[in-house]
Write an enzyme that holds these catalytic residues in place. Structure first.
Site, short mmCIF file in Angstrom:
data_model
loop_
_atom_site.label_atom_id
_atom_site.label_comp_id
_atom_site.label_asym_id
_atom_site.label_seq_id
_atom_site.Cartn_x
_atom_site.Cartn_y
_atom_site.Cartn_z
N GLY A 131 -3.21 -9.15 3.14
CA GLY A 131 -4.35 -8.35 2.71
C GLY A 131 -4.67 -8.54 1.25
O GLY A 131 -4.81 -7.59 0.49
N SER A 187 -8.71 -7.51 -1.03
CA SER A 187 -9.29 -6.30 -1.61
C SER A 187 -8.20 -5.31 -1.98
O SER A 187 -7.03 -5.48 -1.60
CB SER A 187 -10.27 -5.64 -0.62
OG SER A 187 -9.56 -5.13 0.51
N GLY A 188 -8.59 -4.29 -2.73
CA GLY A 188 -7.71 -3.17 -3.01
C GLY A 188 -6.40 -3.54 -3.67
O GLY A 188 -6.32 -4.35 -4.59
N GLY A 200 -3.77 -5.14 -2.50
CA GLY A 200 -3.32 -6.51 -2.30
C GLY A 200 -3.94 -7.47 -3.30
O GLY A 200 -3.25 -8.34 -3.88
N LEU A 213 -3.46 -9.60 11.79
CA LEU A 213 -2.22 -8.94 12.21
C LEU A 213 -2.29 -8.37 13.62
O LEU A 213 -1.26 -8.03 14.19
CB LEU A 213 -1.87 -7.82 11.22
CG LEU A 213 -1.31 -8.29 9.87
CD1 LEU A 213 -1.33 -7.16 8.86
CD2 LEU A 213 0.10 -8.84 10.04
N ASN A 240 1.39 -5.72 2.89
CA ASN A 240 0.46 -4.81 2.22
C ASN A 240 -0.72 -4.39 3.09
O ASN A 240 -1.22 -3.27 2.96
CB ASN A 240 -0.05 -5.50 0.94
CG ASN A 240 -1.28 -4.84 0.38
OD1 ASN A 240 -1.20 -3.86 -0.36
ND2 ASN A 240 -2.46 -5.37 0.70
N SER A 292 3.65 4.99 3.37
CA SER A 292 2.75 5.98 2.79
C SER A 292 3.39 7.34 2.90
O SER A 292 4.20 7.59 3.81
CB SER A 292 1.41 5.98 3.54
OG SER A 292 0.64 7.11 3.20
N TYR A 332 -3.93 11.27 21.51
CA TYR A 332 -4.26 10.48 20.33
C TYR A 332 -4.87 11.38 19.27
O TYR A 332 -5.83 12.11 19.52
CB TYR A 332 -5.27 9.36 20.66
CG TYR A 332 -5.70 8.61 19.42
CD1 TYR A 332 -4.83 7.71 18.81
CD2 TYR A 332 -6.95 8.80 18.85
CE1 TYR A 332 -5.20 7.02 17.66
CE2 TYR A 332 -7.34 8.12 17.70
CZ TYR A 332 -6.45 7.23 17.11
OH TYR A 332 -6.82 6.55 15.97
#
Length: 338
Positions: free
Chosen positions: A74, A77-78, A80, A122, A148, A198, A220
């Site tokens: 990843g 962006s962000g 990663g 993934l 990540n 997290s 769910y």
């Protein structure tokens, strides 16, 4: 090498988490108890000089990473992208993965330093095998393997390989990816495996991992499913650490903070008047600090099987220290990805 420990259950934090999750699940993800400094674990694990406001550049300042090979999933962006940018600027060769060749190539080309773009989806075992085959074919030692990438709080149930998508992508995808790359990781001296979990792992179901509901057919809930996948990330790191004991390879998981990144693309638009600074506790450079710290700083080099936040060891949920649960998850994951 530091061993895993079981600090006992933090009931206050659990009750706070459960109440907040039940009443305000979306707000919980952006707020207490994830937002702000994380509780310290008991014991004598060494603490470093960095904290919640530290950035990836600060925790790697002065480090010479020339000759170090890093894989980051990843990278486009962000967190990663920021981690790739900073580690490459310190001299590391970063192999960055993204879901398409265009995204990987664009991200890698946009930063200074040595990078290699690779395609990785993934949610596809075929893509994972193709990606890891290409990385192994480079015939280089992997000093750092950073898991990540991920997806978060899908509003509607989605299946990937017949399983709930967040568990399939966040955990199983990285489980297979990591195990496929162990030959290259084993070639490195004192390699480090860094897995993004997290604080939302506190939102996992009461049993921790619902092995009888991995396809979401019984129930769910977006945040519970996300929490389960993040708990699985932490359990994977802990069990991997136990299996690698004595090899010189470390494996740790982490909570990066509450950051506004593309990970939140599935969240419903807010209808409140809060500003970003009222919700998010870190910028992207600050959010990337803990993973950059675990990847490159000398202080955690001999720490393994731990959960970090704010570039220091942090207290996880009771489930995260359950060795039987971690071993069971490993066995089930092997069967599901075989």
């Amino acid at each position: 090498m530091s061993k895993s420990f079981s600090p006992g259950f933090n009931r206050r934090l659990f009750i706070q988490s459960a109440v907040a999750a039940a009443v305000f699940p979306t707000a919980w993800a952006y707020g207490s108890p994830c937002r702000g400094p994380q509780p310290n674990p008991p014991g004598d694990l060494p603490r470093g000089p960095f904290g919640i406001e530290s950035t990836a550049e600060q925790v790697t300042a002065g480090l010479d990473l020339n000759g170090i090979n890093v894989v980051i999933t990843g990278c486009n962006s962000g967190l990663g992208y920021e981690t790739m940018r900073v580690l490459a600027s310190r001299g590391a060769h970063v192999i960055g993965t993204a879901r398409t060749a265009e995204k990987a190539e664009k991200a890698c080309a946009s930063i200074a330093g040595k990078t290699t773009p690779v395609v990785l989806e993934l949610g596809s075992y075929e893509s994972i095998h193709a990606c890891t085959d290409s990385i192994n074919a480079l015939n280089i030692p992997l000093d750092v393997l950073m898991c990540n990438a991920g997806i978060m709080a899908l509003p509607e149930m989605k299946l990937v390989n017949g399983l709930e998508a967040q568990f399939a992508v966040n955990h199983l995808g990285h489980f297979l990816f990591t195990n496929n790359l162990m030959p290259a990781v084993s070639k490195a001296k004192n390699a480090r495996i860094v897995i993004l979990s997290s604080c939302a792992h506190f939102l996992a179901p009461e049993t921790g991992i619902e092995f009888d509901n991995l396809d979401g057919s019984k129930s769910y809930a977006p945040w519970a499913a996300y929490g389960q996948s993040k708990l699985a990330n932490g359990l994977f790191a802990a069990e991997l650490s136990r299996r690698l004991d004595g090899t010189g390879i470390t494996a740790n998981s982490l909570h990066p903070g509450v950051i506004k990144t593309n990970l939140g693309r599935h969240l419903a638009p807010r209808e409140d008047d809060k500003k970003d600074e009222d919700i998010y506790d870190k910028t992207t450079p600050q959010g990337a600090a803990t993973q950059a710290y675990l990847a490159a700083h000398p202080a955690p080099a001999n720490i393994s099987g731990q959960y970090f936040a704010d570039s220091n060891p942090a207290l996880a949920s009771e489930h995260m220290y359950n060795e039987e649960l971690a071993a069971q998850l490993w066995d089930v994951s092997e069967k599901l990805t075989s």
